[in-house]
Design a protein around this motif. Structure first.
Motif, PDB file in Angstrom:
ATOM      1  N   GLY A  45      62.324 -25.337  56.875  1.00  0.00           N
ATOM      2  CA  GLY A  45      61.849 -26.200  57.951  1.00  0.00           C
ATOM      3  C   GLY A  45      62.530 -27.559  57.935  1.00  0.00           C
ATOM      4  N   ARG A  46      62.665 -28.151  56.738  1.00  0.00           N
ATOM      5  CA  ARG A  46      63.331 -29.451  56.636  1.00  0.00           C
ATOM      6  C   ARG A  46      64.807 -29.342  57.013  1.00  0.00           C
ATOM      7  N   LEU A  47      65.449 -28.265  56.585  1.00  0.00           N
ATOM      8  CA  LEU A  47      66.859 -28.061  56.932  1.00  0.00           C
ATOM      9  C   LEU A  47      67.049 -28.047  58.440  1.00  0.00           C
ATOM     10  N   TRP A  48      66.263 -27.239  59.135  1.00  0.00           N
ATOM     11  CA  TRP A  48      66.428 -27.106  60.582  1.00  0.00           C
ATOM     12  C   TRP A  48      66.020 -28.382  61.316  1.00  0.00           C
ATOM     13  N   ASP A  49      64.996 -29.061  60.828  1.00  0.00           N
ATOM     14  CA  ASP A  49      64.581 -30.316  61.452  1.00  0.00           C
ATOM     15  C   ASP A  49      65.698 -31.358  61.335  1.00  0.00           C
ATOM     16  N   ASN A  50      66.315 -31.449  60.163  1.00  0.00           N
ATOM     17  CA  ASN A  50      67.411 -32.396  59.975  1.00  0.00           C
ATOM     18  C   ASN A  50      68.630 -32.024  60.817  1.00  0.00           C
ATOM     19  N   ALA A  51      68.903 -30.724  60.910  1.00  0.00           N
ATOM     20  CA  ALA A  51      70.047 -30.282  61.718  1.00  0.00           C
ATOM     21  C   ALA A  51      69.854 -30.642  63.183  1.00  0.00           C
ATOM     22  N   GLU A  52      68.664 -30.390  63.694  1.00  0.00           N
ATOM     23  CA  GLU A  52      68.399 -30.701  65.103  1.00  0.00           C
ATOM     24  C   GLU A  52      68.477 -32.209  65.352  1.00  0.00           C
ATOM     25  N   TYR A  53      68.006 -33.000  64.400  1.00  0.00           N
ATOM     26  CA  TYR A  53      68.027 -34.457  64.534  1.00  0.00           C
ATOM     27  C   TYR A  53      69.472 -34.969  64.575  1.00  0.00           C
ATOM     28  N   LEU A  54      70.296 -34.504  63.651  1.00  0.00           N
ATOM     29  CA  LEU A  54      71.692 -34.946  63.609  1.00  0.00           C
ATOM     30  C   LEU A  54      72.451 -34.482  64.841  1.00  0.00           C
ATOM     31  N   GLN A  55      72.262 -33.235  65.234  1.00  0.00           N
ATOM     32  CA  GLN A  55      72.999 -32.715  66.387  1.00  0.00           C
ATOM     33  C   GLN A  55      72.609 -33.439  67.676  1.00  0.00           C
ATOM     34  N   ARG A  56      71.333 -33.714  67.828  1.00  0.00           N
ATOM     35  CA  ARG A  56      70.891 -34.456  69.016  1.00  0.00           C
ATOM     36  C   ARG A  56      71.517 -35.846  69.043  1.00  0.00           C
ATOM     37  N   GLY A  57      71.537 -36.518  67.905  1.00  0.00           N
ATOM     38  CA  GLY A  57      72.099 -37.853  67.840  1.00  0.00           C
ATOM     39  C   GLY A  57      73.594 -37.875  68.128  1.00  0.00           C
ATOM     40  N   LEU A  58      74.339 -36.896  67.606  1.00  0.00           N
ATOM     41  CA  LEU A  58      75.780 -36.850  67.843  1.00  0.00           C
ATOM     42  C   LEU A  58      76.085 -36.546  69.305  1.00  0.00           C
ATOM     43  N   ARG A  59      75.317 -35.665  69.903  1.00  0.00           N
ATOM     44  CA  ARG A  59      75.543 -35.363  71.331  1.00  0.00           C
ATOM     45  C   ARG A  59      75.244 -36.590  72.195  1.00  0.00           C
ATOM     46  N   GLU A  60      74.195 -37.318  71.844  1.00  0.00           N
ATOM     47  CA  GLU A  60      73.866 -38.530  72.603  1.00  0.00           C
ATOM     48  C   GLU A  60      74.969 -39.580  72.489  1.00  0.00           C
ATOM     49  N   LEU A  61      75.669 -39.602  71.364  1.00  0.00           N
ATOM     50  CA  LEU A  61      76.796 -40.518  71.199  1.00  0.00           C
ATOM     51  C   LEU A  61      78.001 -40.112  72.046  1.00  0.00           C
ATOM     52  N   GLY A  62      78.065 -38.827  72.411  1.00  0.00           N
ATOM     53  CA  GLY A  62      79.171 -38.356  73.229  1.00  0.00           C
ATOM     54  C   GLY A  62      80.101 -37.380  72.542  1.00  0.00           C
TER      55      GLY A  62
END
Length: 397
Positions: A299-316
């Motif tokens: 659960g922690r792995l997937w939560d962290n992955a989704e958080y990082l991926q969302r942030g990188l996409r928002e950066l462009g």
């Protein structure tokens, strides 16, 4: 005196690699390979480790390794078929079979060994292998070693796989035909279309082979890509590693009892490699128990992955087709990829450039690997560094 021909070749070739941004400097860590690492007296947020669940630095695994080392020694002392099979090795293989839902499993010194071993033990001249064009290097080398005819199909293109399976079967040339794929593709993070592959395999009587190095411990409640799709009874060979989510070292092949017996009798890496050391075996046994019994790690792995991926996409940043924690920031140009990695390093983030020959030319990327051990504060530091570096290099607005 050293060969002048060799010296000239090496100098010329290394210079060419460096000039083209393809030479990878090897860094040494000054401590454990955790979510934060130390090098040259500095600390870095670590986004380059395959230690998905943080188990490589787990004290419970360390305790198991120490206890086994004291009891059995630092090495196993022989190959498995002479007297290098300890009670621990048998226990590990029983745990792996139960973990993967198969009759049996065979442990090897590395995941790379598994593909060299299993493919060449089952397939040979007179056979054909249908291999996804983006399969891992160890699969490619295992296919070469087998001497079977290798037929590449377009990446995850089921129409192409079906057409080539039909052609191979109808040719009447091959005694056995195998379809082989990564479960999770390590450079893009996408998942193989295993249900379609299983259907095509049944239609054309193909042996099915899945290298689940990046799926085990990550998908299917930890049991991997095959379990994720509910296909345990329809995949002939499941290959896994003990060095990623499990956090130790080694690999394994899981399947029927007959398959395990055949691999122990005929696979050369099993016959001619000293078996895994006791400490690594005991740590792997402990890790498998934790993966199977600790859903909060996943659960922690997937939560962290989704958080990082969302942030990188928002950066462009473009992340490609990833469906897993593997998070590639696609850059393209090899030199620019190296510059981005160097800029992140200067800002306290260790995220290595991935360039040719690991990926095709012009497909350079930074492959980020969030883990269960990262905190949101660590990931925020990484995202801030990506924002600054990307704007400085003109990669994002």
């Amino acid at each position: 005196m050293a060969s002048s021909t060799l010296s000239s070749f090496l100098r010329r070739s290394l210079t060419e690699l460096r000039d083209r941004g393809l030479y990878q400097q090897i860094d040494s860590l000054e401590g454990p390979n955790g979510p934060v690492i130390s090098m040259r007296g500095r600390s870095f947020v670590n986004l380059s480790s395959n230690n998905y669940l943080g188990l490589a630095t787990d004290s419970r695994l360390a305790e198991a390794a120490v206890e086994a080392t004291v009891r059995y020694g630092v090495g196993s002392g022989a190959v498995r078929t002479i007297n290098g099979t300890l009670a621990l090795h048998a226990e590990l293989e029983e745990k792996l079979a139960a973990f993967k839902g198969t009759e049996a499993a065979v442990a090897y010194p590395s995941g790379f060994n598994c593909n060299m071993a299993a493919i060449s033990a089952v397939m040979d001249a007179g056979d054909a292998i249908l291999s996804d064009e983006l399969n891992h290097a160890s699969i490619i080398d295992g296919c070469r070693l087998s001497k079977a005819n290798v037929i590449r199909y377009r990446h995850s293109d089921m129409d192409d796989l079906r057409a080539k399976a039909r052609e191979a079967r109808e040719s009447g040339r091959y005694a056995k035909i195998m379809a082989i794929t990564d479960g999770v593709f390590s450079m893009d993070g996408d998942i193989a279309r295993l249900p379609d592959i299983a259907d095509i395999a049944e239609e054309y009587d193909l042996i099915t082979y899945v290298d689940d190095a990046h799926g085990s411990g990550v998908l299917g409640g930890g049991a991997g890509t095959v379990k994720h799709f509910g296909l345990t009874d329809r995949i002939d060979l499941q290959i896994g590693t003990l060095s990623k989510a499990v956090g130790v070292v080694g690999g394994y092949v899981a399947g029927t009892r007959d398959l395990a017996d055949w691999l122990k009798a005929r696979s050369r890496p099993f016959l001619f490699s000293t078996s895994l050391p006791p400490g690594a075996v005991a740590a792997s046994i402990a890790a498998i128990g934790l993966v199977a019994g600790s859903p909060e790690l996943l659960g922690r792995l997937w939560d962290n992955a989704e958080y990082l991926q969302r942030g990188l996409r928002e950066l462009g940043y473009a992340l490609g087709p990833t469906e897993t924690p593997i998070t590639p920031c696609l850059v393209g140009d090899e030199e620019m990829t190296q510059r981005l990695s160097a800029s992140l390093y200067e800002k306290g983030v260790y995220a290595r450039a991935i360039v040719f020959p690991t990926v095709p030319r012009g497909a350079g990327r930074i492959r980020n690997m969030p883990t269960a051990g990262h905190t949101k504060e660590m990931l925020d530091l990484a995202l801030a560094a990506y924002g600054e570096a990307g704007r400085e290099l003109g990669l994002i607005p």
